[in-house]
Design a protein around this motif. Structure first.
Motif, PDB file in Angstrom:
ATOM      1  N   TYR B  34      11.963  47.574-125.630  1.00 39.24           N
ATOM      2  CA  TYR B  34      13.188  46.875-125.233  1.00 39.24           C
ATOM      3  C   TYR B  34      14.228  47.015-126.343  1.00 39.24           C
ATOM      4  CZ  TYR B  34      10.064  44.936-121.769  1.00 39.24           C
ATOM      5  OH  TYR B  34       9.163  44.806-120.751  1.00 39.24           O
ATOM      6  N   VAL B  35      15.433  47.361-125.946  1.00 42.24           N
ATOM      7  CA  VAL B  35      16.516  47.568-126.903  1.00 42.24           C
ATOM      8  C   VAL B  35      17.759  46.835-126.397  1.00 42.24           C
ATOM      9  CG1 VAL B  35      17.959  49.289-128.063  1.00 42.24           C
ATOM     10  CG2 VAL B  35      15.609  49.871-127.421  1.00 42.24           C
ATOM     11  N   ASN B  87      16.395  54.551-132.093  1.00 43.85           N
ATOM     12  CA  ASN B  87      16.568  54.623-133.545  1.00 43.85           C
ATOM     13  C   ASN B  87      17.756  53.780-133.990  1.00 43.85           C
ATOM     14  OD1 ASN B  87      14.587  56.450-134.954  1.00 43.85           O
ATOM     15  ND2 ASN B  87      15.176  57.729-133.207  1.00 43.85           N
ATOM     16  N   GLY B  88      17.715  52.512-133.587  1.00 43.31           N
ATOM     17  CA  GLY B  88      18.726  51.575-134.072  1.00 43.31           C
ATOM     18  C   GLY B  88      20.120  51.835-133.539  1.00 43.31           C
ATOM     19  N   THR B  93      26.178  62.014-133.764  1.00 43.01           N
ATOM     20  CA  THR B  93      27.235  62.872-134.317  1.00 43.01           C
ATOM     21  C   THR B  93      28.224  62.149-135.225  1.00 43.01           C
ATOM     22  OG1 THR B  93      28.411  62.483-132.240  1.00 43.01           O
ATOM     23  CG2 THR B  93      27.235  64.581-132.443  1.00 43.01           C
ATOM     24  N   ASP B  94      27.970  60.896-135.549  1.00 40.21           N
ATOM     25  CA  ASP B  94      28.933  60.134-136.353  1.00 40.21           C
ATOM     26  C   ASP B  94      28.165  59.067-137.115  1.00 40.21           C
ATOM     27  OD1 ASP B  94      32.106  59.613-136.473  1.00 40.21           O
ATOM     28  OD2 ASP B  94      31.096  57.671-136.518  1.00 40.21           O
ATOM     29  N   PRO B  95      28.668  58.650-138.280  1.00 40.39           N
ATOM     30  CA  PRO B  95      27.950  57.611-139.041  1.00 40.39           C
ATOM     31  C   PRO B  95      27.934  56.251-138.353  1.00 40.39           C
ATOM     32  CG  PRO B  95      29.533  58.776-140.438  1.00 40.39           C
ATOM     33  CD  PRO B  95      29.798  59.207-139.025  1.00 40.39           C
ATOM     34  N   ARG B  96      28.838  56.011-137.425  1.00 44.27           N
ATOM     35  CA  ARG B  96      28.883  54.698-136.776  1.00 44.27           C
ATOM     36  C   ARG B  96      27.733  54.535-135.783  1.00 44.27           C
ATOM     37  NH1 ARG B  96      35.252  55.468-135.696  1.00 44.27           N
ATOM     38  NH2 ARG B  96      34.594  57.581-136.152  1.00 44.27           N
ATOM     39  N   ALA B  97      27.155  53.325-135.756  1.00 46.12           N
ATOM     40  CA  ALA B  97      26.021  53.041-134.862  1.00 46.12           C
ATOM     41  C   ALA B  97      26.384  51.903-133.929  1.00 46.12           C
ATOM     42  CB  ALA B  97      24.794  52.671-135.681  1.00 46.12           C
ATOM     43  N   LEU B  98      25.626  51.792-132.840  1.00 48.94           N
ATOM     44  CA  LEU B  98      25.768  50.640-131.955  1.00 48.94           C
ATOM     45  C   LEU B  98      25.301  49.395-132.687  1.00 48.94           C
ATOM     46  CD1 LEU B  98      24.253  52.091-128.665  1.00 48.94           C
ATOM     47  CD2 LEU B  98      26.673  51.847-129.257  1.00 48.94           C
ATOM     48  N   ARG B  99      25.909  48.262-132.336  1.00 48.70           N
ATOM     49  CA  ARG B  99      25.389  47.003-132.839  1.00 48.70           C
ATOM     50  C   ARG B  99      24.178  46.635-131.986  1.00 48.70           C
ATOM     51  NH1 ARG B  99      28.226  41.246-134.025  1.00 48.70           N
ATOM     52  NH2 ARG B  99      26.275  40.220-134.596  1.00 48.70           N
ATOM     53  N   THR B 100      23.055  46.329-132.648  1.00 50.54           N
ATOM     54  CA  THR B 100      21.831  46.000-131.911  1.00 50.54           C
ATOM     55  C   THR B 100      21.433  44.552-132.166  1.00 50.54           C
ATOM     56  OG1 THR B 100      20.453  46.746-133.725  1.00 50.54           O
ATOM     57  CG2 THR B 100      20.979  48.373-132.037  1.00 50.54           C
TER      58      THR B 100
END
Lengths: 355, 114
Positions: B34-35, B87-88, B93-100
């Motif tokens: 679950y994510v 993976n979090g 393709t970019d340093p920005r990630a989704l907020r989890t």
């Protein structure tokens, strides 16, 4: 008071059935058989070209319905005016000149009769086919003075660069009706246009799309070098969706060359960059996103952005920019110029309410 | 904690949206994992949970095509940026990630911590 936002690149899609209603025979029969002229080149964009979430509550694409576009795009973003570069575009480069011109006219009729009455914020860049410039000029004379017609659109896919004198009838007519000419990418390689690059066909949508800038460079250099703006001093030529950051170095190179090669272009009585400053305008999207944000600010100081640059969203396309995303790059007076006031001058739009 | 759904209401491949105050959180069952992610792309704040969950082309040599990660990659509906749900929420393709957000299974249901 809310900030004025004038969006210089929005893509409604004219309904093919509505286009058919305005087509004379034999073109209507042809259209209804399903032959709608030249198709796109066919590269694969894995995201689709239109944003998959740009759908109204009834499941219809927002860009296919004037009421949806008004309520679901203009209202939430507070767009004061929007310039429509209506789809489809490829058909303008279909090799049969009379058919291409007839479809351009029918699209204009759809937009004038079905879209413009829906919302006073709507403006259209009218379609013309560059395949036969005389027919294009005839169409500009037919609808160019219609209220709501704010510009003439040309596809940047072309068989010759737009500074060629072949196209002069289009510029003559546009000037007579006080309309800027807006060039938009996406047709490179379609219909009778040349290969998408000077070295042929890219191997992916990614390569093709990145290389569209080469098409824009070609047209810009051609327009400046061949004296289009000396022949048509009232002409404004808008580079829509061509990107921004390449402009300063290309103009530097032109200026440098002019100093030694002016003899070959004796009609150029001043630096090409000065002519560009007077006659060329650009739209923001797809604004470049360098890793170091200061690099973009540096670039904005390398040309007269307050005079030449205008906000555009490209809605509903996959590579669009929202007003707040693009606008954050511009501060103070520059922001006012980019978000609304340069476009107000170029498209001859009324002053903001309250002024 | 916000109750998202009963476990059997969120089978592998399913997604639920829950409201946490002003925020919308998308909760995904990715092959039994679950994510939960904020419904906002870190690029231009698009409603990322309206994007599709897909596989993707794996890194390869020029001219080689390898498909994988089926059902693990969330694709932004605006600009096509791909995010790795397992993976979090990292962007490919970019340093920005989704907020989890943390997810818990309790009392036969899926819960998300806002």
């Amino acid at each position: 008071m809310r900030e004025s936002i004038i969006d210089t690149d929005i893509h409604p899609a004219a309904n093919p059935k509505h286009i058919a209603e305005f087509l004379p025979q034999p073109w209507r029969a042809r259209w209804e058989m399903g032959n709608m002229g030249s198709p796109p080149l066919g590269y694969w964009n894995p995201n689709g070209v239109r944003r998959v979430d740009a759908i109204g509550p009834d499941g219809a694409p927002i860009a296919s319905d004037p009421v949806h576009l008004s309520k679901l795009f203009f209202d939430p973003y507070g767009i004061e005016y929007g310039i429509f570069l209506t789809e489809p575009h490829q058909v303008l480069l279909t090799p049969e000149p009379d058919f291409a011109a007839a479809v351009a006219s029918a699209i204009n009729d759809v937009m004038i009769q079905r879209w413009l009455p829906v919302d006073a914020r709507f403006r259209i860049a009218m379609h013309v086919s560059p395949v036969d410039p005389a027919l294009a000029a005839r169409e500009i004379h037919r609808v160019g003075d219609t209220p709501g017609v704010a510009a003439v659109m040309l596809p940047s896919g072309a068989r010759m660069a737009y500074g060629d004198r072949y196209y002069d009838p289009i510029y003559q007519a546009a000037c007579e009706h006080h309309l800027p000419v807006c060039m938009h990418p996406g047709t490179e390689g379609a219909g009778i246009s040349g290969a998408p690059t000077s070295a042929g066909y890219p191997g992916s949508y990614f390569e093709w799309h990145t290389g569209l800038v080469s098409s824009f460079i070609t047209h810009l250099v051609s327009l400046l070098a061949q004296g289009t703006f000396q022949k048509f001093p009232g002409l404004t030529f808008v580079l829509v969706e061509g990107g921004v950051s390449w402009i300063p170095p290309v103009l530097w190179r032109m200026d440098k060359n002019w100093k030694g090669l002016r003899k070959s272009v004796p009609w150029l009585d001043r630096l090409p960059s000065e002519i560009a400053r007077e006659h060329i305008r650009m739209t923001t999207q797809p604004i470049e996103e360098p890793d170091r944000p200061g690099a973009l600010q540096d670039m904005l100081g390398m040309f007269d952005a307050a005079k030449m640059l205008m906000f555009s969203s490209d809605f509903p396309h996959w590579d669009g920019d929202t007003p707040d995303f693009a606008g954050r790059h511009f501060k103070g007076e520059l922001r006012r110029r980019v978000m609304s006031e340069t476009a107000r001058e170029v498209y001859r739009l009324p002053p903001p309410a309250g002024d | 904690m916000i109750r998202v759904a009963a476990i059997d209401e969120l089978p592998p491949g399913a997604r639920r949206l829950v409201q946490a105050g002003q925020r919308t959180i998308g909760v995904y069952n990715v092959g039994g994992t679950y994510v939960a992610v904020l419904n906002a792309c870190p690029h231009e704040l698009a409603p990322i949970c309206l994007g599709r969950v897909d596989g993707t082309t794996l890194p390869s040599k020029p001219g080689e095509w390898r498909w994988g990660r089926e059902g693990e990659i969330l694709v932004c509906p605006w600009h096509g940026w791909e995010f790795d749900l397992l993976n979090g929420g990292r962007c490919l393709t970019d340093p920005r990630a989704l907020r989890t957000y943390p997810v818990e299974i309790r009392d036969g249901a899926v819960w998300v911590a806002e």
